[in-house]
Design a protein around this motif. Structure first.
Motif, PDB file in Angstrom:
ATOM      1  N   UNK A  42      45.746  40.636  38.747  1.00 13.01           N
ATOM      2  CA  UNK A  42      44.732  39.667  39.160  1.00 13.01           C
ATOM      3  C   UNK A  42      44.997  39.181  40.586  1.00 13.01           C
ATOM      4  N   UNK A  43      45.679  40.003  41.384  1.00 15.90           N
ATOM      5  CA  UNK A  43      46.020  39.598  42.747  1.00 15.90           C
ATOM      6  C   UNK A  43      44.787  39.507  43.648  1.00 15.90           C
ATOM      7  N   UNK A  44      43.714  40.196  43.297  1.00 14.40           N
ATOM      8  CA  UNK A  44      42.469  40.122  44.059  1.00 14.40           C
ATOM      9  C   UNK A  44      41.474  39.297  43.250  1.00 14.40           C
ATOM     10  N   UNK A  45      41.016  38.161  43.747  1.00 17.32           N
ATOM     11  CA  UNK A  45      40.051  37.348  42.994  1.00 17.32           C
ATOM     12  C   UNK A  45      38.702  38.066  42.870  1.00 17.32           C
ATOM     13  N   UNK A  46      38.151  38.074  41.684  1.00 20.02           N
ATOM     14  CA  UNK A  46      36.819  38.624  41.413  1.00 20.02           C
ATOM     15  C   UNK A  46      36.591  39.997  42.058  1.00 20.02           C
ATOM     16  N   UNK A  47      37.392  40.994  41.648  1.00 18.21           N
ATOM     17  CA  UNK A  47      37.223  42.355  42.184  1.00 18.21           C
ATOM     18  C   UNK A  47      36.079  43.075  41.488  1.00 18.21           C
ATOM     19  N   UNK A  48      34.852  42.714  41.849  1.00 16.50           N
ATOM     20  CA  UNK A  48      33.687  43.157  41.079  1.00 16.50           C
ATOM     21  C   UNK A  48      33.310  44.605  41.319  1.00 16.50           C
ATOM     22  N   UNK A  49      33.745  45.194  42.439  1.00 13.32           N
ATOM     23  CA  UNK A  49      33.435  46.601  42.666  1.00 13.32           C
ATOM     24  C   UNK A  49      34.605  47.288  43.338  1.00 13.32           C
ATOM     25  N   UNK A  50      34.831  48.558  42.966  1.00 10.68           N
ATOM     26  CA  UNK A  50      35.992  49.332  43.409  1.00 10.68           C
ATOM     27  C   UNK A  50      35.550  50.685  43.949  1.00 10.68           C
ATOM     28  N   UNK A  51      36.378  51.265  44.803  1.00  6.31           N
ATOM     29  CA  UNK A  51      36.149  52.624  45.271  1.00  6.31           C
ATOM     30  C   UNK A  51      37.499  53.261  45.578  1.00  6.31           C
ATOM     31  N   UNK A  52      37.623  54.559  45.355  1.00  9.18           N
ATOM     32  CA  UNK A  52      38.855  55.291  45.642  1.00  9.18           C
ATOM     33  C   UNK A  52      38.715  56.053  46.940  1.00  9.18           C
ATOM     34  N   UNK A  53      39.814  56.118  47.677  1.00  8.46           N
ATOM     35  CA  UNK A  53      39.827  56.881  48.902  1.00  8.46           C
ATOM     36  C   UNK A  53      41.142  57.616  49.073  1.00  8.46           C
ATOM     37  N   UNK A  54      41.227  58.493  50.058  1.00  5.80           N
ATOM     38  CA  UNK A  54      42.463  59.231  50.300  1.00  5.80           C
ATOM     39  C   UNK A  54      43.558  58.310  50.808  1.00  5.80           C
TER      40      UNK A  54
END
Length: 356
Positions: A42-54
């Motif tokens: 929970x280190x990032x407050x309200x992480x509502x969207x994610x994406x993966x990158x290199x």
């Protein structure tokens, strides 16, 4: 279950302000589609969207997250272990309420709903985030006095060619096409495509052929098909189709707010999630990619489906059900495109699912 790579893993975002776990890593059973929690942070407050990158090193990957807060931010996380760990600082995006993010041209882009803007941040060699390089502020409004008094950028993503960046704005009933300078990180507005007033466009998905795009509206249960010309950066609407049966479109006590649109890997089907109606709509695409026909709707396996995600194989479809606090998974019938629910995982205040 430590791992040197991310094969067979999913990452789930959730609202910490509503009791969510933050960012959850889960193992994916390739045979059953089932998710099993590995760990969360929970280190990032309200992480509502994610994406993966290199990321750095052979086969390295980095997870990026928005922080959908009043003073919005974005973060990079290392995912070599079971619990994602921050890389560098959580960076302010100079925009309010970022709801979506994407990678393009060595930069991270965020769509900032509250301030109606798109932000570009530099990405360093170690995957961490650098300074803000540009903030492109949208202008305009729409006819819905409650939701469209000003711009509300809801999604930002590169086109399949990688030459353009598109931002979908719920408040202005339009999609903006921008050019990103990969050297300086500057954003330049190239054009804007107007959509039917009051529809509130929310998210866009491209056909795998790259020649068409489908825009899902939040304030109307419809999707607009568009031709996309990557050579000129032109987006042309060609038709608007309902994502709900006629008897569900109007009336009743339950308001419906469509949330996400997904296109099958082979370009034959399109799925949308509808909050309130709590359903997944199945639409068949014709050979041109310009006409979508509603096949049926099925229950989302919970309440308030905020996100839909197709796994890399195209066999499994996942719904993040925010208010019921679960992620449900469906096996997709390859002939009809109809998903059938086969399981669910408790994830309080779930907001999105992505796959490695």
């Amino acid at each position: 279950m430590g791992s040197d790579n991310c094969a067979g893993r999913a990452f789930i975002g959730s609202f910490t302000s509503a009791g969510g776990w933050g960012i959850t890593a889960a193992a994916v059973d390739q045979e059953t589609g089932a998710l099993t929690v590995l760990g969360s942070t929970d280190t990032v407050p309200d992480p509502s969207y994610l994406v993966l990158g290199p990321g750095p090193g052979p086969g390295g990957r980095v997870l990026y997250s928005v922080s959908e807060t009043e003073h919005g931010a974005a973060a990079a996380l290392d995912i070599t272990g079971d619990v994602p760990q921050p890389i560098g600082e959580i960076r302010p995006v100079e925009g309010n309420g970022p709801t979506h993010l994407a990678l393009a041209g060595g930069h991270l882009l965020t769509a900032n709903y509250g301030s109606g803007s798109v932000t570009a941040l530099s990405v360093r060699k170690d995957g961490s985030l650098g300074a803000v390089t540009a903030v492109l502020r949208h202008e305009g409004s729409g006819p819905d006095a409650d939701r469209q008094r000003g711009p509300h950028a809801h999604q930002v993503l590169p086109d399949p060619s990688g030459n353009w960046v598109l931002s979908v704005d719920l408040g202005t009933d339009s999609v903006r096409i921008c050019a990103l300078d990969t050297t300086t990180g500057a954003l330049r507005l190239h054009g804007e495509t107007a959509l039917r007033p009051g529809t509130g466009p929310r998210h866009l998905a491209f056909h795998p052929a790259g020649s068409h795009a489908y825009i899902l509206h939040e304030l109307a249960p419809t999707v607009t098909a568009c031709r996309w010309d990557a050579a000129t950066g032109a987006l042309e609407p060609v038709g608007e189709m309902s994502v709900l049966p006629e008897e569900s479109e109007c009336g009743g006590d339950t308001a419906t707010y469509p949330s996400e649109v997904v296109v099958s890997h082979d370009g034959r089907f399109l799925w949308t999630a509808c909050r309130g109606h709590d359903s997944i709509s199945v639409l068949a695409l014709d050979g041109t990619g310009e006409k979508a026909t509603l096949v049926t709707t099925v229950g989302c396996g919970g309440h308030w489906p905020r996100d839909l995600a197709l796994d890399p194989t195209g066999r499994w479809l996942y719904a993040a059900n925010e208010r019921s606090g679960n992620v449900s998974w469906f096996v997709v019938d390859s002939t009809t495109g109809i998903p059938h629910c086969t399981g669910s995982l408790e994830v309080p205040a779930a907001s999105c699912v992505i796959f490695a």
